[in-house]
Structures are given as C-alpha cells and as structure tokens.
Enzyme design. Sequence first.
Site, short mmCIF file in Angstrom:
data_model
loop_
_atom_site.label_atom_id
_atom_site.label_comp_id
_atom_site.label_asym_id
_atom_site.label_seq_id
_atom_site.Cartn_x
_atom_site.Cartn_y
_atom_site.Cartn_z
N TYR A 133 0.79 -1.28 -0.07
CA TYR A 133 0.07 -0.12 0.02
C TYR A 133 0.97 1.41 -0.27
CZ TYR A 133 -3.22 3.58 1.34
OH TYR A 133 -3.90 5.09 1.16
N TYR A 192 -0.73 12.83 6.69
CA TYR A 192 -0.12 11.98 7.41
C TYR A 192 1.03 12.32 7.65
CZ TYR A 192 -4.67 9.06 7.47
OH TYR A 192 -5.97 8.68 7.69
N ARG A 205 -11.65 13.15 2.32
CA ARG A 205 -12.45 12.17 2.89
C ARG A 205 -14.01 12.06 2.29
NH1 ARG A 205 -9.19 9.15 6.10
NH2 ARG A 205 -7.73 10.45 7.15
N GLU A 305 -13.87 -1.30 6.32
CA GLU A 305 -14.11 -0.19 5.63
C GLU A 305 -15.30 -0.03 4.73
OE1 GLU A 305 -10.24 1.22 3.80
OE2 GLU A 305 -11.56 1.85 2.09
#
Length: 312
Positions: A133, A192, A205, A305
């Site tokens: 990822y 992040y 988001r 998720e």
Amino acid sequence: MSAAAAPLAPGTLARLDFGGVPSHGAAAHSNTGALRLRLPLVPLMDAAMHEIWHVQAAVSSGQCDAIHWARGGGWLAAALELDEAAHGGIEAATARAYAALRAFQALQPERHVLRVWNYLADINAGAGDVERYKLFCAGRSRGLGDGFVGAYPAATAIGHRDPMRGLIVYWLACAQPGMRVENPRQLSAWRYPRQYGPAAPGFARGMRLPAGTLAISGTASIVGHASLHVGDFDAQLQESLANIEALLAAADMPVGFDAHAPLKVYLRRAQDLPALRAALARRLPPTTPLQIMLGDVCRAELLVEIDGWRTP
C-alpha cells in the site's frame, strides 16, 4: 440493484459488477455505450448485486490506450487495468496508471476528477516502506506530480485476492468542480506523518458532487491518524460509522441513509459477516442498498471499511 440480467436503460453511464472472471480485463463497453466493469471482489451477500450510474443524457463511449471511458451529460466514467508484473511492480504500475489518468483527463471537457477507486492484490504484503500500500501511494504521488494538489478527489483503496488480476483504477469526473469535504475527527490524509510511508495518501474524505450528492471515501476506524480498536471488529465498525456521521455533518448532509444512498462494505474476514449484518440492521433502515464484499483494508490492523453515496 439485484436484477443482474436486466438490460441497461438509456442514459446508463456505467455498470459495476463484483466477483466472477471477466473475459477481457476489468473494463468493456455495452451496446448502449455504457462502461461495464467487472471487479475482483467477492460478494458476501448478494452475488447478483451491481451498481449503476445514470445520467439524464445520451451516452457515448470509447477507448484511449488502456483507458476505457463513457461520457454523457457533463459526466465521465473511466477505468484502466494494468498488469503490474509487466510494468515493474506495484509502484511503477501505479505511477504509470496515474500518469495516464492525468494525461487523459487534461484533454477531456469533464476535467474535474471527483471520485477514484483503486483495487490491488496483496495490499498489506511487505513491511515498512516496502509494504505494497505504501508503494502504491508512492506510485500515485509520482504519477500525478502536482495533478491533484489542492483538489484531491474522494477515493478508496482496497486489496483484492485474485492473483490473476492486476491494479484496477476507475474514476468519475465532471465538467463542473465538486467541493472537497474533510472529517473533523480525522487528520486529512495528505497530511499524514512520515510513519505512514514516504508519500502521504492523496485523497479527500468526501466530495460533494455538483448535483449535491456526497461521495464518501473509504472510511475505517481511524481517529486523527491512528487506527483504533485493534482486534475488535464491533468497535471498529462503530468507529467507522461515527466517522461517516461526522463527515455527513461536515458536508451539511442529514445523518442517516435511505434507498437512494447505497453503501459498499469491505470485510477483511468473512467470519465477521453475521456481526456486521446485525449491527447494520440496528443502524440503517432496511431500504439502504448494501453490497458487502471480501476485501483487505489498507492498514493490516483494520478489519472493515465503508464507502458509498449520500443524496441530499
């Protein structure tokens, strides 16, 4: 929708099917012009369930190199699938995919990319900076350059378990811009800290589409930037739903869902399906369309998720 054999109506921009083996890669076109996608995520509830995007206009379609597309009414749906082994691994394949996306979109009247989905195999394999990822995020950043800076789309990245399928990216774009929505409970993904990899995830988001619908990015049990409730499926699910409710509030949308607000749920473990269904039955009206699929979340400690749509 569950009528898998129903013909596509005029104005169908795209149809998404889950599970099964496509005959010619992920993307194809129907005789009505719609984009057809077969995605390698195993349905855990209704194998005939599929997702359809409609526009109030005629639809045309075509192919540009590896990208299949359909457009109509100021909207564009597009997809590509790359064999990562043929492109030097997941990071290089992702860089190539996103460079192709950027170059393609620069020439389209529907130039605003509002929503992207990414599916790749073995998303949690590897450790540290070579976790797949993290390599995917690095490749996305390299392929885009400054392409999405200041205008990140909503997005999902999920691991599939089909060793024969490569990196699949599909997206929705529009001639009009959307409005990015961030969750006050979560740090914006592009901010992040370094512990999550050399390149931060580049997505919003949520995204308010020009018509008012909210596109909900993949949402998990993350508050700030930390994963919560490691090993506790029920607590992770409740935290994920709390995050979605906070996102709805931030977008000035009513809390809750209905027959016009479909959700997709990705489960790491099939054994959690009964607990998921029981919890969602308590939180959602029975008319809410649900597709529940086996899929790996981008962090190995996360078990569930959710993404989807919320209409005004």
